[in-house]
Design a protein around this motif. Structure first.
Motif, PDB file in Angstrom:
ATOM      1  N   VAL A  33       0.959  -1.141   0.340  1.00 41.08           N
ATOM      2  CA  VAL A  33      -0.553   0.147  -0.504  1.00 41.08           C
ATOM      3  C   VAL A  33       0.853   0.797  -0.227  1.00 41.08           C
ATOM      4  N   ASP A  34       0.714   1.762  -0.849  1.00 42.43           N
ATOM      5  CA  ASP A  34       1.786   3.379  -1.213  1.00 42.43           C
ATOM      6  C   ASP A  34       2.079   3.390   0.150  1.00 42.43           C
ATOM      7  N   PRO A  35       2.599   4.891   0.517  1.00 42.29           N
ATOM      8  CA  PRO A  35       2.880   5.768   1.234  1.00 42.29           C
ATOM      9  C   PRO A  35       2.022   6.967   1.503  1.00 42.29           C
ATOM     10  N   VAL A  36       2.020   7.080  -0.161  1.00 37.81           N
ATOM     11  CA  VAL A  36       1.246   8.516   0.062  1.00 37.81           C
ATOM     12  C   VAL A  36      -0.323   8.064  -0.029  1.00 37.81           C
ATOM     13  N   ASN A  37      -1.342   7.101   0.388  1.00 37.40           N
ATOM     14  CA  ASN A  37      -2.197   6.774   1.052  1.00 37.40           C
ATOM     15  C   ASN A  37      -2.309   7.627   2.109  1.00 37.40           C
ATOM     16  N   ALA A  38      -1.197   6.971   2.985  1.00 36.67           N
ATOM     17  CA  ALA A  38      -1.358   7.850   4.332  1.00 36.67           C
ATOM     18  C   ALA A  38      -1.795   9.087   4.327  1.00 36.67           C
ATOM     19  N   TRP A  39      -1.557  10.088   3.240  1.00 35.69           N
ATOM     20  CA  TRP A  39      -1.627  11.567   3.462  1.00 35.69           C
ATOM     21  C   TRP A  39      -3.353  11.380   3.645  1.00 35.69           C
ATOM     22  N   VAL A  40      -3.970  10.594   3.053  1.00 36.99           N
ATOM     23  CA  VAL A  40      -5.397  10.869   2.839  1.00 36.99           C
ATOM     24  C   VAL A  40      -6.064  10.324   4.048  1.00 36.99           C
ATOM     25  N   ASP A  41      -5.562   8.700   4.460  1.00 33.97           N
ATOM     26  CA  ASP A  41      -6.382   7.673   5.155  1.00 33.97           C
ATOM     27  C   ASP A  41      -5.930   8.187   6.839  1.00 33.97           C
ATOM     28  N   ILE A  42      -4.954   9.750   7.082  1.00 38.35           N
ATOM     29  CA  ILE A  42      -5.246   9.165   8.439  1.00 38.35           C
ATOM     30  C   ILE A  42      -6.412  10.300   8.764  1.00 38.35           C
ATOM     31  N   TYR A  43      -7.148  10.859   8.153  1.00 39.50           N
ATOM     32  CA  TYR A  43      -8.256  11.412   8.006  1.00 39.50           C
ATOM     33  C   TYR A  43      -9.144  10.761   8.706  1.00 39.50           C
ATOM     34  N   GLU A  44      -8.630   9.317   7.498  1.00 37.94           N
ATOM     35  CA  GLU A  44     -10.536   8.653   8.022  1.00 37.94           C
ATOM     36  C   GLU A  44     -10.590   8.307   8.827  1.00 37.94           C
ATOM     37  N   TYR A  45      -8.944   7.428   9.629  1.00 33.06           N
ATOM     38  CA  TYR A  45      -8.698   6.529  10.652  1.00 33.06           C
ATOM     39  C   TYR A  45      -9.569   7.433  12.107  1.00 33.06           C
ATOM     40  N   ALA A  46      -8.768   9.237  11.939  1.00 40.75           N
ATOM     41  CA  ALA A  46      -9.394  10.339  12.911  1.00 40.75           C
ATOM     42  C   ALA A  46     -10.795  10.114  13.361  1.00 40.75           C
ATOM     43  N   ARG A  47     -11.234  10.455  11.543  1.00 43.85           N
ATOM     44  CA  ARG A  47     -12.706  10.036  11.895  1.00 43.85           C
ATOM     45  C   ARG A  47     -13.272   9.119  12.229  1.00 43.85           C
ATOM     46  N   LYS A  48     -13.167   7.826  12.299  1.00 45.54           N
ATOM     47  CA  LYS A  48     -13.429   6.547  12.790  1.00 45.54           C
ATOM     48  C   LYS A  48     -12.884   6.068  13.855  1.00 45.54           C
TER      49      LYS A  48
END
Length: 556
Positions: A33-48
């Motif tokens: 899973v490319d590191p670039v995804n973390a720049w978006v995923d971090i917001y989703e983790y925070a929301r959940k």
């Protein structure tokens, strides 16, 4: 929120991808899973997490241990489970009062012990205690203040170090501010979207450090960076530029001082950015992907040989067709020069202005102290604060007429930890994170470093600053090999009075004789080993070293 950026992997040539596929576990995580995804995923983790859909314990191991590091978040799982260090990018170490207050607001909720702010040995800022559910708001707050945490950890280019005296120094050769910001934008600003996070440099083989010095003092410590730019006039044209040194680094397996590259570049923005980009491209695509201990630039330079590496860089720069030239290394100045001090009150090149260096013991700031520093800057230095690689702070552009009032401020006196004119020992203490938060550290460093510095001031008198660095483990984040006296966590044994047996206790190795500045030198072999770090054992050892090696005398 959906990621619309290309992946970091998409910038790698086929041959590099093949080596990544056969590479170390970190490389395989990045491919999965490319590191670039973390720049978006971090917001989703925070929301959940905020909405109760998950907890931090539900995160995939690869995400919590690796990918979120590309957001600048490092999980402190052994010391503070569920809480993270958030590392920022502060090019040239320059912050303002609003940013400092934002740091305080961001960490205060995590309590006085865990919610603290550290100034690092790259003149950077680290926020401690951060929880995932708050990460998105903190990142947005940073971006609103023209800062970021993206690409500040793991296999990224770390904070751009420049001169803390940029623009205010009468001995300045190059103002490093524009250059540090330009290279920082090369690394962490997406040129397509003009948002933070540049996928082009999101899959390096290892971390990468760049330092740009602005004067002969070398306040940036170029000799321990992958790329070090040392200001030097071209002998024939008289134009200002940089001699380039390459490959300096510290790690658990090897510590290496940078080597002369044989190259000189002009000190303009285009030349510096293009040169750094060329080396980063070669490093990204050609460096080791299997053995992480050999994935630093020095190993690649040695594989090429210095002269052939120089040829490769020249060819790379030429291929960009930007009109940038690389010249042969220029003769360094030979006139006598004495490295200056950063603490205390000193005149600037601007008439009627001074800089005021303030000791921040071991670089540790509470939320309250962040606000106090912000208040001082707002009142006396147009809200500007300069951080140093010695983990201290400077207020620039203070009016001479205001110095008397500034020095009387309660924040700089009494029970406050801040001092403008500290002792030669306590004012020059540097420390890594230590065992309080870091699972790799063998000893607690920050509290010991601060306390030991104060105690030594009461025991000896010395006539010049002595830099004592503390690091908890052989990774040497505290840069002990560059210190006058370096204290590295290590094994030790001491007689247990109750059992009458020698028992394992927290201990250290001591290094002596590192130097910084034009005559930089790393002390690679321990001066002493197996010394317990309790006062009874370590204090006499340090007093003896101060006397024997640095001319200290007993305090009367």
């Amino acid at each position: 929120m959906v990621n619309t950026k290309p992946t970091g992997t998409s910038f790698l040539p086929e041959e590099t991808l093949e080596r990544c596929e056969k590479g170390n576990p970190t490389e395989k995580v990045k491919l999965a899973v490319d590191p670039v995804n973390a720049w978006v995923d971090i917001y989703e983790y925070a929301r959940k997490i905020r909405e109760g859909e998950m907890t931090w314990k539900d995160m995939e191991k690869a995400d919590i241990d690796t990918r979120v590091k590309y957001v600048g978040m490092l999980h402190r799982n052994k010391r503070t489970p569920g809480q993270f260090l958030m590392r920022l990018k502060v090019p040239n170490g320059i912050v303002n009062s609003d940013q400092m207050r934002f740091y305080a607001d961001s960490v205060e909720k995590y309590g006085a012990v865990n919610g603290v702010v550290d100034i690092t040995t790259r003149a950077n800022i680290q926020l401690r205690g951060v929880k995932l559910e708050d990460a998105g708001d903190i990142i947005d707050g940073l971006h609103a203040r023209n800062q970021t945490s993206f690409q500040s950890a793991l296999d990224s280019v770390r904070n751009m170090v420049g001169s803390p005296l940029a623009g205010i120094d009468d001995h300045e050769l190059v103002d490093t501010r524009v250059l540090c910001n330009a290279v920082n934008d090369l690394i962490s600003m997406d040129p397509e979207t003009e948002t933070r996070g540049n996928p082009q440099w999101a899959n390096l083989p290892r971390k990468f450090n760049i330092a740009i010095s602005g004067s002969r003092d070398d306040f940036a410590h170029t000799h321990i960076n992958d790329i070090g730019l040392q200001p030097c006039v071209h002998a024939e044209t008289g134009e200002m530029g940089f001699n380039v040194v390459l490959g300096g680094f510290m790690s658990i397996k090897r510590v290496a001082e940078s080597v002369d590259s044989g190259m000189w570049i002009k000190a303009d923005r285009e030349s510096v950015v293009t040169f750094c980009e060329a080396i980063l491209r070669i490093f990204r695509d050609e460096s080791e992907r299997k053995d992480r201990q050999k994935a630093r630039l020095m190993w690649l330079v040695e594989k090429y040989g210095v002269e052939d590496f120089k040829k490769a860089v020249i060819a790379e720069v030429k291929s960009y067709d930007r009109g940038v030239e690389i010249f042969d290394e220029q003769p360094r100045p030979t006139e006598k020069f004495e490295r200056r001090e950063l603490l205390g009150v000193h005149p600037q090149k601007q008439v009627g202005k001074v800089r005021v260096g303030i000791m921040v013991p071991a670089g540790r700031l509470s939320a309250t102290e962040c606000r106090q520093m912000a208040d001082l800057a707002e009142k006396y230095s147009d809200s500007e604060i300069r951080l140093t690689v010695e983990q201290n702070a400077i207020l620039p552009n203070v009016a001479e007429d205001d110095v008397y009032e500034l020095l009387k401020e309660p924040t700089l006196n009494g029970d406050s930890r801040f001092r403008v004119n500290p002792g030669f020992i306590e004012g020059n203490v540097v420390s890594c994170t230590g065992a309080e938060f870091c699972s790799l550290a063998m000893i607690e460093t920050k509290s010991n470093a601060e306390a030991m510095g104060k105690k030594l001031e009461t025991l000896v008198t010395i006539d010049r600053p002595i830099r004592i660095h503390w690091t908890g483990c052989p990774n040497s984040c505290g840069q002990v090999q560059a210190a006058d006296i370096g204290i590295m966590g290590g094994p030790a044994r001491k007689m247990n009075e109750e059992t009458g047996k020698m028992m394992a206790v927290p201990g250290c190795k001591i290094f002596v004789g590192g130097r910084i500045g034009e005559d930089a030198h790393l002390s690679l072999e321990p001066y002493k080993t197996g010394i317990p770090i309790d006062d009874e054992s370590l204090l006499p050892e340090l007093v003896e070293i101060l006397k024997a090696e640095f001319g200290a005398v007993d305090k009367k």
